[in-house]
Design an enzyme around this catalytic site. Sequence first.
Site, short mmCIF file in Angstrom:
data_model
loop_
_atom_site.label_atom_id
_atom_site.label_comp_id
_atom_site.label_asym_id
_atom_site.label_seq_id
_atom_site.Cartn_x
_atom_site.Cartn_y
_atom_site.Cartn_z
N ASP A 10 0.11 20.94 -17.15
CA ASP A 10 0.06 22.01 -16.14
C ASP A 10 -0.20 21.39 -14.76
O ASP A 10 -1.20 21.67 -14.14
CB ASP A 10 -1.02 23.04 -16.49
CG ASP A 10 -2.42 22.43 -16.60
OD1 ASP A 10 -2.53 21.19 -16.75
OD2 ASP A 10 -3.41 23.18 -16.53
N ASP A 14 -4.23 15.67 -11.63
CA ASP A 14 -4.38 14.58 -12.58
C ASP A 14 -3.26 14.56 -13.62
O ASP A 14 -2.93 13.50 -14.15
CB ASP A 14 -5.76 14.59 -13.24
CG ASP A 14 -6.14 15.93 -13.86
OD1 ASP A 14 -5.65 16.96 -13.37
OD2 ASP A 14 -6.94 15.93 -14.80
N ASP A 15 -2.64 15.72 -13.89
CA ASP A 15 -1.45 15.71 -14.76
C ASP A 15 -0.34 14.87 -14.14
O ASP A 15 0.38 14.17 -14.85
CB ASP A 15 -0.92 17.14 -14.95
CG ASP A 15 -1.91 18.08 -15.56
OD1 ASP A 15 -1.82 18.36 -16.76
OD2 ASP A 15 -2.78 18.57 -14.81
N ASN A 39 -3.70 25.11 -14.62
CA ASN A 39 -4.20 24.85 -13.27
C ASN A 39 -3.61 25.81 -12.26
O ASN A 39 -4.25 26.19 -11.28
CB ASN A 39 -3.90 23.41 -12.86
CG ASN A 39 -4.75 22.40 -13.60
OD1 ASN A 39 -5.92 22.63 -13.85
ND2 ASN A 39 -4.15 21.27 -13.96
N THR A 124 -2.27 17.97 -22.00
CA THR A 124 -3.27 17.75 -20.94
C THR A 124 -3.55 19.07 -20.23
O THR A 124 -3.85 19.08 -19.03
CB THR A 124 -2.75 16.71 -19.94
OG1 THR A 124 -1.54 17.18 -19.31
CG2 THR A 124 -2.47 15.37 -20.62
N ASN A 158 -17.34 22.04 -17.77
CA ASN A 158 -17.14 21.97 -16.32
C ASN A 158 -16.72 23.32 -15.73
O ASN A 158 -16.92 23.55 -14.54
CB ASN A 158 -16.13 20.88 -15.93
CG ASN A 158 -14.74 21.10 -16.53
OD1 ASN A 158 -14.51 22.02 -17.32
ND2 ASN A 158 -13.81 20.22 -16.19
N GLU A 164 -15.23 23.17 -21.38
CA GLU A 164 -14.30 22.45 -20.50
C GLU A 164 -13.11 23.35 -20.18
O GLU A 164 -12.72 24.20 -20.99
CB GLU A 164 -13.86 21.16 -21.21
CG GLU A 164 -12.88 20.29 -20.44
CD GLU A 164 -11.44 20.69 -20.66
OE1 GLU A 164 -10.63 20.47 -19.76
OE2 GLU A 164 -11.13 21.27 -21.75
N PHE A 165 -12.48 23.15 -19.02
CA PHE A 165 -11.47 24.08 -18.51
C PHE A 165 -10.31 24.29 -19.48
O PHE A 165 -9.92 25.43 -19.77
CB PHE A 165 -10.92 23.62 -17.16
CG PHE A 165 -9.81 24.48 -16.64
CD1 PHE A 165 -10.08 25.66 -15.98
CD2 PHE A 165 -8.47 24.13 -16.85
CE1 PHE A 165 -9.05 26.48 -15.53
CE2 PHE A 165 -7.43 24.94 -16.41
CZ PHE A 165 -7.72 26.12 -15.75
N ASN A 166 -9.67 23.23 -19.97
CA ASN A 166 -8.48 23.40 -20.80
C ASN A 166 -8.76 24.20 -22.05
O ASN A 166 -7.92 25.00 -22.49
CB ASN A 166 -7.89 22.03 -21.19
CG ASN A 166 -7.13 21.37 -20.05
OD1 ASN A 166 -6.78 22.01 -19.07
ND2 ASN A 166 -6.90 20.08 -20.19
N HIS A 238 -8.82 12.87 -15.38
CA HIS A 238 -8.94 13.24 -16.78
C HIS A 238 -7.68 12.93 -17.59
O HIS A 238 -7.74 12.26 -18.63
CB HIS A 238 -9.23 14.74 -16.91
CG HIS A 238 -10.40 15.23 -16.13
ND1 HIS A 238 -11.70 15.05 -16.55
CD2 HIS A 238 -10.47 15.90 -14.95
CE1 HIS A 238 -12.52 15.59 -15.68
NE2 HIS A 238 -11.81 16.12 -14.69
N ASP A 239 -6.55 13.46 -17.14
CA ASP A 239 -5.36 13.50 -17.98
C ASP A 239 -4.75 12.13 -18.23
O ASP A 239 -4.13 11.90 -19.28
CB ASP A 239 -4.32 14.44 -17.39
CG ASP A 239 -4.82 15.88 -17.32
OD1 ASP A 239 -5.75 16.21 -18.08
OD2 ASP A 239 -4.31 16.66 -16.50
#
Length: 316
Positions: A10, A14-15, A39, A124, A158, A164-166, A238-239
């Site tokens: 998405d 970072d993706d 995102n 991701t 986060n 965590e967001f995902n 992250h990704d």
Amino acid sequence: MPKKIIIDCDPGLDDAIAILLAAGNPDVEIVAITTVAGNQTIDKVTLNARQVCTLAGLRGVPVAAGAGGPLVRDQTLAAEIHGDTGMDGPAFIPPAVETDPRHAVDLIIETVLAHPGEITLVPTAPLTNIALALRREPRIAALVKEVVLMGGSYTRGNITPAAEFNIHADPEAAAIVFSAGWPLTMVGLDLTAQAAATPELLSRIGALGTPVSRFVVDLLDHYNANVGKVHGAMATIHDACAVGRAIDPSLMEVTPAHVEVELRGTATYGMTVTDFRGRSGPANTSVATKLHTERLWDLLIGSLETIAATTARTSS
């Protein structure tokens, strides 16, 4: 032979770096890029994926749009981190890559069935596409080589203190993915916290002096600024960690654990409840715990150099 991977993403700042890391690495072959709302909205993240593919010179890789929202819960976006476009910071790149007419879920299923035992899924983003693919074609659970996902955590969240967001963006989808019985690695916040976008890293990338390196520096500058405003901390990439694990499993240490996604708790909705002692059930996940950070950055620098050299040759 390079490992065949599907990046379900998405983009997302970072993706974008995760895609570039894979695009320039000879040990993996991106066979598809699929997008999912996370995102930002599905239209925005799909456009961003097309921009990144254009920058990376990925012309033969299908890019397919997928789910526009989660299975059950209301949609959440991360505009405060990734901006109104989902990839604020770098200049807009007119995409030379078209969107594949297939739905992302269909593309995932078709690709896995065509290459049994060969495909590594690298999600991701929220796990909506992956869960829908499992629901539509349960056989893929036995036909995928492995799943390496960025999401979750075994200590903290986060987007909430627990989640965590995902995972929080679509916990019901995540619960399906974690219970599918396939080889699964969770690259969560505890691991990705070790991948900070430090001034030293930005300096290394900037020193390359190429269009793709300038794109990444602009992206990371914006990412750091937004994360600093929202969380008072440095951004972590992250990704790219999940792609790094798919490229070279020895980049990180993992511990087997039983992971369940909490769906009923008020304060813990979307939490990845991680049991390293096996009291909740047998291990269903390899949980990433320690990153060899400099080796990951060496891979990233190498990929950016390869992309720059390849695109320079094709444009001359």
